[in-house]
Scaffold this motif. Structure first.
Motif, PDB file in Angstrom:
ATOM      1  N   LEU A 475       7.792  11.608 -29.090  1.00 12.15           N
ATOM      2  CA  LEU A 475       7.898  10.464 -28.187  1.00 12.15           C
ATOM      3  C   LEU A 475       6.546   9.773 -28.055  1.00 12.15           C
ATOM      4  O   LEU A 475       5.493  10.422 -28.090  1.00 12.15           O
ATOM      5  CB  LEU A 475       8.367  10.919 -26.803  1.00 12.15           C
ATOM      6  N   ARG A 476       6.593   8.455 -27.906  1.00 10.79           N
ATOM      7  CA  ARG A 476       5.368   7.717 -27.645  1.00 10.79           C
ATOM      8  C   ARG A 476       5.171   7.643 -26.135  1.00 10.79           C
ATOM      9  O   ARG A 476       6.121   7.368 -25.395  1.00 10.79           O
ATOM     10  CB  ARG A 476       5.459   6.304 -28.226  1.00 10.79           C
ATOM     11  N   VAL A 477       3.953   7.865 -25.692  1.00  9.33           N
ATOM     12  CA  VAL A 477       3.680   7.980 -24.261  1.00  9.33           C
ATOM     13  C   VAL A 477       2.667   6.912 -23.848  1.00  9.33           C
ATOM     14  O   VAL A 477       1.634   6.729 -24.491  1.00  9.33           O
ATOM     15  CB  VAL A 477       3.134   9.377 -23.904  1.00  9.33           C
ATOM     16  N   LEU A 478       2.975   6.210 -22.749  1.00  9.92           N
ATOM     17  CA  LEU A 478       2.067   5.245 -22.155  1.00  9.92           C
ATOM     18  C   LEU A 478       1.790   5.660 -20.713  1.00  9.92           C
ATOM     19  O   LEU A 478       2.671   6.207 -20.037  1.00  9.92           O
ATOM     20  CB  LEU A 478       2.657   3.832 -22.169  1.00  9.92           C
ATOM     21  N   ALA A 479       0.580   5.373 -20.275  1.00  9.95           N
ATOM     22  CA  ALA A 479       0.197   5.654 -18.893  1.00  9.95           C
ATOM     23  C   ALA A 479       0.127   4.346 -18.119  1.00  9.95           C
ATOM     24  O   ALA A 479      -0.270   3.302 -18.656  1.00  9.95           O
ATOM     25  CB  ALA A 479      -1.147   6.380 -18.844  1.00  9.95           C
ATOM     26  N   LEU A 480       0.506   4.397 -16.832  1.00  6.35           N
ATOM     27  CA  LEU A 480       0.453   3.250 -15.932  1.00  6.35           C
ATOM     28  C   LEU A 480      -0.508   3.563 -14.794  1.00  6.35           C
ATOM     29  O   LEU A 480      -0.519   4.692 -14.263  1.00  6.35           O
ATOM     30  CB  LEU A 480       1.839   2.924 -15.372  1.00  6.35           C
TER      31      LEU A 480
END
Length: 902
Positions: A475-480
């Motif tokens: 999975l590709r993970v992004l942080a907010l």
């Protein structure tokens, strides 16, 4: 200006746009058609092979053989015309590929933002310019700010700021900060503006009108062929000069007759159709690749594809479908499953942390969700916006932009994007990006109640563990993250002043499944000896999971992160890429792509490099084959690339490599075919000279010319359409230094196939002549009893050469495999060409005008039957030769997934 252009901030209506298009014309640069044809035609008349024929014609005119000299000149003109037409058609074929992928522009028509063909932009159009766009017209900015690469107009390599907030007066047009120009590239930011000039009225059009110079570099293949042409020229002249004293002293010919025969020898040695056939073969390959999703912008790239031995590929969109969907969100309160929820609904009463995550995901975004239409924007941003919608945020782009006060565009070096937005009475910084990039800028964590708490080492370890868990699943993970600004402060306009002391909000996990056809394409690459290196900006574990799933790497690849790569010295990079193990470069910067391409090329590899971003352009330029994405790629990347994938599919690269190998093989096949005719054309002159004229000339000069132009060309063209041989993708790549013409090819053409055809040809000649009662030394000239028999004998030699060449055409269809393995009748183009050749030969032999011109005479049916086995003898002998080669050549054992050469 809007009033002068009869426009407004809502843009033109469709009807107004059509009227403006009629008034101002299409947004295209005018070209001076026909300006190059005299030079191109002159080039065809002066290449080495044509110069040889000019020499032969001059000799014939000098000794009074005007009819034959005129025929040679006609041959020169026909070949030059044919080659010229083929090059023009090839150039048009490459130019026509632009129709598959027209430049698009984002304009506001009827109050709605739409994509239009850039050629249909008109003054008065309101356009939207975003990072990566190539600006298609001269535009005055109305809102926003962008960075623009103006090097196309000013030569300045550093991007310049262009903003609607900066108004300049009394300055040169190119220095006005609120103007941007056609042909330049947006490298960052977003802005709206009104088009005020299109086509030749733009600054780029003014420059184009002053100077329209296009210089085409000859391809390596053409350079190799020209070198061989000069070699043939030298050998031909040497043979012709040696023939003159031999004919005078040995055959007792006069000097004039010897010169005539020397000129014929020159004509027989010249492969006139070689260059036009190669040009056509490359053009056909370009068209074939276009139908399979690979647009090749230069003919010369086709041959380079065939020797590619390293493919450096991105992951997202190339190996995967680039159709991301959100599957999970993680906050301090724990994970939330998004994959099973409808994206049109929302989570009932979401937790405060999820509400903050939804606001951040919706605000820090430039994608657009449109009802009953496909979402527009970067696929990652579309997926993040879908997650925000699922969590209850408002995804409307117009309302989002109404409260946006500033934007820091996504920086591939920083791996972050931020916006400053009005939220109630507060200004809030919203940030998204790679977790390892965002976390160092965070000092607090939004807890399950939506309140900031200290981000201690334990919390950081917890977040990092969750990132690794998602990434290991592919999975590709992004942080907010977010930060509320103090009310008394002005919004910061520098990234460093904005992206600090952030509060970590959430992780968003996105799924981008591998393309189903990629695994098979990867397997073909491994057996073909092509190494695949993944260079991606994604998380190391995500990249490794996808690479392992499609078969690029084994279970334990060497993963090099961007930080690790940046600490490496050049010699360490060289050693790293020289190793044959599995390597993945994750979180790699565009500069890393450039260094990797340079290191691989420095080691002699032929490199294909994929890219889609603005900063990928240097690496695409540096690679042997730069491959841009047609769907997700920026205009800048497509301009820099050699090949564009209309479907963004890795499998299309492998198809292009396969076609490159096939067309290179086919070039070699028709080179052997064309060169094989030299031996049967030269042999009659040598027999005549060596027997001292006791044997009359078995083949006339005009018959040779008729063969070269009339009957040889069509089968040669058909061989360029040959299908791939079995095992094509099980061979190792062709070395970069290997020439298209090799010694063993010439030996096969001249000393095997050519000698076979010459023996059959001379056998037929002597059979017809001796059956009529001829003995060596008997007169066969006009008015003698044996003259008609002599004409029949030369006709038999002429037909024997043609029949043998038919066998040669079938023989050269494979290099080592048996003809049965590819199908004896599978090349329909060749069958049609041979039928046309036979019909043309019938005209040469049985029509009175050609009988008197060429010196042919009809043959009895019984004699004609003798020609039937000729093709089978030539093909059968070569089939036996290939069988013996296969029997005594064992393929080398496969190592590291690479099979030996078949």
């Amino acid at each position: 200006m809007l009033r002068d252009l009869r426009s407004s901030r809502r843009g033109l209506s469709s009807a107004e746009a059509r009227r403006h298009l009629v008034q101002y014309g299409r947004n295209e640069l005018e070209r001076r058609h026909g300006r190059r044809w005299p030079r191109e035609l002159a080039r065809q008349l002066t290449h080495p092979l044509a110069l040889l024929l000019w020499l032969a014609a001059a000799l014939l005119f000098a000794v009074g053989s005007h009819v034959v000299a005129a025929a040679v000149v006609l041959i020169i003109l026909l070949n030059a015309g044919f080659a010229f037409v083929q090059e023009v058609q090839a150039e048009r074929a490459v130019e026509a590929l632009a129709q598959y992928l027209p430049q698009r522009a984002k304009a506001v028509r009827d109050g709605v933002r739409v994509e239009v063909d850039a050629a249909e932009l008109v003054p008065g159009d309101i356009v939207v310019i975003e990072e990566g766009d190539r600006i298609a017209a001269d535009v005055r900015l109305l809102a926003g700010a962008i960075e623009v690469d103006m090097s196309a107009l000013t030569g300045e390599s550093v991007p310049t700021l262009r903003s609607a907030a900066i108004l300049d007066v009394d300055v040169p047009v190119l220095r006005a900060h609120d103007l941007v120009f056609s042909g330049t590239n947006c490298t960052g930011g977003e802005a709206h503006g009104v088009v005020f000039a299109t086509g030749m009225a733009t600054e780029l059009g003014r420059i184009a009108a002053l100077s329209q110079r296009v210089k085409q570099e000859p391809s390596p293949l053409e350079l190799q062929v020209r070198r061989v042409a000069w070699l043939i020229a030298a050998v031909s002249v040497a043979l012709a000069l040696a023939f003159i004293p031999l004919a005078v002293s040995g055959a007792g010919l006069s000097l004039v007759q010897s010169v005539i025969f020397a000129a014929g020898l020159l004509a027989g040695m010249v492969p006139e159709g070689l260059l036009p056939v190669i040009t056509l073969a490359l053009a056909v390959a370009v068209r074939a690749l276009a139908t399979r999703g690979a647009l090749v912008k230069r003919l010369s790239a086709v041959e380079t594809l065939g020797s590619t031995d390293v493919i450096c590929t991105d992951k997202t969109g190339t190996l995967t479908e680039n159709r991301m969907r959100p599957v999970a969100a993680w906050t301090a309160a724990g994970p939330t499953d998004l994959d099973t929820r409808e994206h049109t609904g929302s989570v009932p009463q979401p937790a405060p942390a999820l509400q903050a995550a939804a606001r951040t995901a919706a605000a820090c975004n430039n994608a657009r969700l449109q009802p009953d239409a496909e979402a527009t924007g970067d696929p990652t941003e579309v997926a993040v916006l879908l997650a925000a919608q699922t969590l209850g945020a408002d995804p409307d782009a117009d309302r989002r932009e109404a409260v946006r006060r500033w934007q820091f565009h996504f920086d591939p070096e920083l791996k972050m994007m931020s916006t400053i937005d009005q939220h109630g009475d507060d200004l809030v910084i919203h940030t998204k990006g790679a977790p390892e990039a965002v976390l160092p800028h965070c000092t607090t964590l939004l807890d399950e109640n939506g309140q900031p708490s200290a981000l201690d080492d334990a919390a950081r370890a917890r977040i990092t563990a969750q990132v690794d868990a998602y990434a290991s699943d592919g999975l590709r993970v992004l942080a907010l993250a977010q930060r509320t600004l103090a009310k008394e402060r002005r919004p910061p306009h520098r990234r460093a002043d904005a992206e600090h002391d952030l509060c970590f909000v959430a992780l968003i996990a996105l799924l981008d499944p591998p393309r189903p056809e990629v695994a098979e394409a990867v397997a073909h690459c491994r057996t073909a000896g092509i190494r695949i290196i993944v260079i991606t900006g994604d998380h190391p574990l995500t990249a490794a999971a996808i690479a392992r799933r499609v078969g690029i790497t084994g279970p334990h690849p060497r993963v090099v992160t961007g930080d690790e790569f940046d600490r490496m010295h050049e010699h360490e990079v060289d050693e790293l890429v020289r190793a044959e193990g599995d390597i993945i470069f994750a979180r790699a910067s565009p500069e890393a792509k450039l260094h990797i391409a340079e290191a691989l090329r420095g080691q002699g590899h032929v490199v294909a490099m994929t890219g889609d971003g603005v900063n990928d352009a240097p690496a695409l330029h540096r690679a042997d084959i730069g491959v841009a994405m047609g769907r997700s790629g920026t205009d800048v990347a497509r301009e820099a690339a050699t090949m564009i994938l209309t479907d963004d599919n890795f499998a299309s690269i492998v198809d292009a490599v396969r076609d490159g190998r096939r067309i290179y093989d086919n070039v070699r096949k028709f080179i052997i075919y064309i060169f094989a005719h030299a031996t049967p054309e030269v042999t009659p002159f040598l027999v005549f000279a060596l027997t001292g004229g006791a044997v009359p000339l078995p083949l006339t000069i005009l018959q040779i010319l008729a063969f070269d132009v009339g009957s040889e060309t069509l089968p040669a063209l058909a061989l360029s359409r040959e299908n791939a041989e079995p095992g094509l993708m099980r061979r190792p790549p062709r070395p970069r230094s290997e020439g298209v013409i090799r010694t063993r090819m010439l030996l096969r053409a001249w000393l095997f196939l050519g000698l076979l055809v010459a023996a059959l040809q001379m056998g037929g000649f002597f059979y017809v002549l001796t059956r009529s009662g001829w003995h060596p030394g008997d007169a066969t000239g006009p008015g003698t009893p044996l003259h008609h028999a002599y004409q029949q004998a030369t006709t038999m030699a002429f037909l024997g050469m043609i029949a043998g060449q038919i066998g040669t055409a079938f023989a050269v269809r494979t290099q080592r495999a048996s003809l049965r393995s590819i199908g004896a009748l599978s090349n329909h183009y060749l069958l049609t060409a041979i039928a046309g050749e036979i019909a043309l030969v019938a005209v040469f032999v049985y029509t009175p005008p050609f009988q008197s011109l060429l010196g042919t005479a009809p043959l009895p049916a019984s004699t004609m039957l003798l020609l039937l086995p000729y093709p089978f003898i030539v093909w059968g002998a070569d089939e036996l030769r290939r069988y013996l080669i296969r029997r005594h050549t064992r393929p080398a054992p496969a190592q590291n997934g690479v099979a030996g050469r078949l």
